[in-house]
Motif scaffolding. Structure first.
Motif, short mmCIF file in Angstrom:
data_model
loop_
_atom_site.label_atom_id
_atom_site.label_comp_id
_atom_site.label_asym_id
_atom_site.label_seq_id
_atom_site.Cartn_x
_atom_site.Cartn_y
_atom_site.Cartn_z
N HIS A 222 -38.69 -28.25 -38.43
CA HIS A 222 -38.43 -28.14 -39.87
C HIS A 222 -39.57 -27.35 -40.52
N THR A 223 -39.22 -26.38 -41.34
CA THR A 223 -40.22 -25.56 -41.99
C THR A 223 -40.86 -26.33 -43.15
N ARG A 224 -41.86 -25.72 -43.74
CA ARG A 224 -42.70 -26.38 -44.73
C ARG A 224 -41.90 -26.90 -45.93
N GLN A 225 -42.28 -28.07 -46.38
CA GLN A 225 -41.68 -28.63 -47.58
C GLN A 225 -42.16 -27.87 -48.81
N LEU A 226 -41.26 -27.68 -49.75
CA LEU A 226 -41.62 -27.00 -50.99
C LEU A 226 -42.32 -27.98 -51.92
N SER A 227 -43.20 -27.42 -52.70
CA SER A 227 -43.98 -28.25 -53.62
C SER A 227 -44.24 -27.48 -54.90
N LYS A 228 -44.37 -28.21 -56.00
CA LYS A 228 -44.70 -27.60 -57.28
C LYS A 228 -46.19 -27.28 -57.37
N ASN A 229 -46.98 -27.85 -56.47
CA ASN A 229 -48.42 -27.62 -56.50
C ASN A 229 -48.74 -26.21 -56.02
N GLU A 230 -49.56 -25.53 -56.77
CA GLU A 230 -49.97 -24.18 -56.41
C GLU A 230 -51.02 -24.25 -55.30
N GLU A 231 -50.76 -23.51 -54.22
CA GLU A 231 -51.68 -23.57 -53.08
C GLU A 231 -51.66 -22.25 -52.33
N ILE A 232 -52.82 -21.75 -52.02
CA ILE A 232 -52.97 -20.53 -51.22
C ILE A 232 -53.85 -20.87 -50.01
N GLN A 233 -53.38 -20.53 -48.84
CA GLN A 233 -54.12 -20.84 -47.62
C GLN A 233 -54.27 -19.58 -46.77
N THR A 234 -55.41 -19.47 -46.11
CA THR A 234 -55.65 -18.39 -45.16
C THR A 234 -56.20 -19.00 -43.88
N ALA A 235 -55.90 -18.37 -42.76
CA ALA A 235 -56.42 -18.83 -41.47
C ALA A 235 -56.55 -17.62 -40.56
N ILE A 236 -57.54 -17.68 -39.68
CA ILE A 236 -57.74 -16.60 -38.72
C ILE A 236 -58.22 -17.21 -37.40
N ASP A 237 -57.65 -16.73 -36.31
CA ASP A 237 -58.05 -17.18 -34.97
C ASP A 237 -58.33 -15.93 -34.13
N VAL A 238 -59.52 -15.87 -33.57
CA VAL A 238 -59.96 -14.67 -32.86
C VAL A 238 -60.38 -15.04 -31.45
N ASN A 239 -59.90 -14.27 -30.47
CA ASN A 239 -60.45 -14.35 -29.12
C ASN A 239 -60.76 -12.94 -28.65
N SER A 240 -61.15 -12.78 -27.41
CA SER A 240 -61.62 -11.48 -26.92
C SER A 240 -60.54 -10.41 -26.91
N ASN A 241 -59.25 -10.83 -26.86
CA ASN A 241 -58.17 -9.84 -26.74
C ASN A 241 -57.21 -9.84 -27.92
N ARG A 242 -57.15 -10.91 -28.68
CA ARG A 242 -56.17 -11.03 -29.74
C ARG A 242 -56.79 -11.62 -31.00
N GLN A 243 -56.17 -11.29 -32.14
CA GLN A 243 -56.56 -11.88 -33.42
C GLN A 243 -55.29 -12.26 -34.17
N VAL A 244 -55.23 -13.51 -34.63
CA VAL A 244 -54.08 -14.00 -35.38
C VAL A 244 -54.55 -14.35 -36.79
N SER A 245 -53.99 -13.67 -37.79
CA SER A 245 -54.37 -13.88 -39.18
C SER A 245 -53.14 -14.34 -39.97
#
Length: 352
Positions: A222-245
């Protein structure tokens, strides 16, 4: 002359009597409760130290026995051991029949109960956050009964097995939508960034009531529940060969609630490897023992997910969601000797 004749006559008489006394035979026949012969049973006769094995007719024979009492023992697989005493007279052919009793094992009744709850794994958003893992594949790795199958390096297609089933025997649902492709019948878990997910339910074992082909089980996402609360999130995962942002935003405007998430996976995929016999034709492998760098293994993958809901009445609302997944990658080929340094692949999928 008379004395010599008497001695010779006495010796011959003694030998004749001994031979008579040592010319007895004991024949043993073994059978079971149904009267069928018991073959390959070990039959021992003490104190002679002799032992024989019964033939296909369940019989064995001890010859040249002297008059005496003997201890007879019969041992056969799946039968209780039989012990008896046999008295043999001189110059006798004695036949005995022994019935062997099958071994019986009394066991108490064993009842096995299967609790349907034990076949379900449930994970919430808090479980996902606490894991600190960047991808759905990493989150599901080593979960009981699950086996992931990767079709290449990080960012490549990843399918799942449950309890030894085939990958096309596991249904993956995203908000009730099947993710199986029509070509292979498998679902690509790498197409669902972990940041999109609110809950994951794993149903292990046959779930034919929920899906006819779900022999291995179902992964219900199930995908994320909707909310009236304003929220901004960032995430980054880095290894020697790949980067996920990842960057996401959730909130509302009046009666419209929304969630939008964008994930980019990129990297050059360059790593060093040593060519072994497994990479080609045993000792004739090209470049055997050399160290090379993986080339044409780069990847750029953009994944966008949006979900919105509008409240049309106090007790009802209209919800809409969609996703886009586009990628461009190099196809480096087999390690040795069939490298493909110029091969490329671009793909894209969308749903609403």
């Amino acid at each position: 002359m008379v004395v010599v004749f008497y001695i010779v006559f006495s010796v011959m008489l003694f030998m004749s009597e001994s031979a008579a006394f040592a010319d007895s035979r004991l024949s043993v026949r073994l059978y079971d409760d149904s009267g069928s012969p018991v073959s390959k049973a070990e039959v021992r006769l003490e104190p002679t130290g002799q032992y024989l094995y019964s033939d296909n007719d369940g019989c064995c024979h001890f010859d040249y026995l002297e008059p005496d009492s003997y201890y007879l023992q019969a041992i056969a697989e799946c039968f209780a051991q039989f012990d008896t005493v046999v008295c043999v007279s001189g110059n006798e052919c004695l036949r005995i029949n022994l019935r062997l009793t099958p071994l019986s094992v009394e066991m108490s009744e064993i009842v096995i109960f299967s609790d349907p709850a034990d076949r379900v794994l449930e994970f919430s958003r808090s479980d996902i956050i606490e894991s600190g893992l960047p991808t759905l594949e990493a989150f599901l790795h080593n979960r009981a009964g699950l086996e992931l199958q990767h079709d290449g390096d990080s960012g490549s297609e990843t399918s799942v097995r449950i309890g030894g089933s085939n990958t096309n025997q596991v249904i993956v649902l995203l908000d009730g939508r099947k993710l199986q492709t029509s070509a292979s019948g498998t679902a690509d878990l790498s197409s669902i960034p972990l940041h999109w997910i609110e809950t994951v339910d794993i149903f292990r074992g046959s779930q034919t009531l929920l899906g006819g082909e779900a022999i291995g089980g179902i992964i219900n996402i199930h995908t994320r529940q909707l909310s009236k609360n304003e929220e901004i999130q960032t995430a980054i995962d880095v290894n020697s060969n790949r980067q996920v942002s990842t960057v996401s935003r959730s909130g509302s405007i009046a009666d419209l609630e929304s969630f939008i998430s964008f994930t980019r996976t990129q990297g050059n995929g360059k790593y060093y490897y040593r060519i072994s016999e497994d990479d080609g034709n045993s000792q004739f492998t090209n470049g055997l023992g050399t160290t090379e760098q993986r080339l044409n293994n780069d990847l750029v993958r953009d994944q966008l997910f949006a979900k919105a809901a509008y409240r049309v009445a106090p007790d009802s609302r209209l919800e809409l969601s969609g996703a886009s997944d586009r990628s461009d990658r190099g196809i480096p080929g087999y390690l040795s000797p069939r490298l493909t340094p110029l091969a490329r692949q671009s793909s894209g999928s969308h749903f609403l």
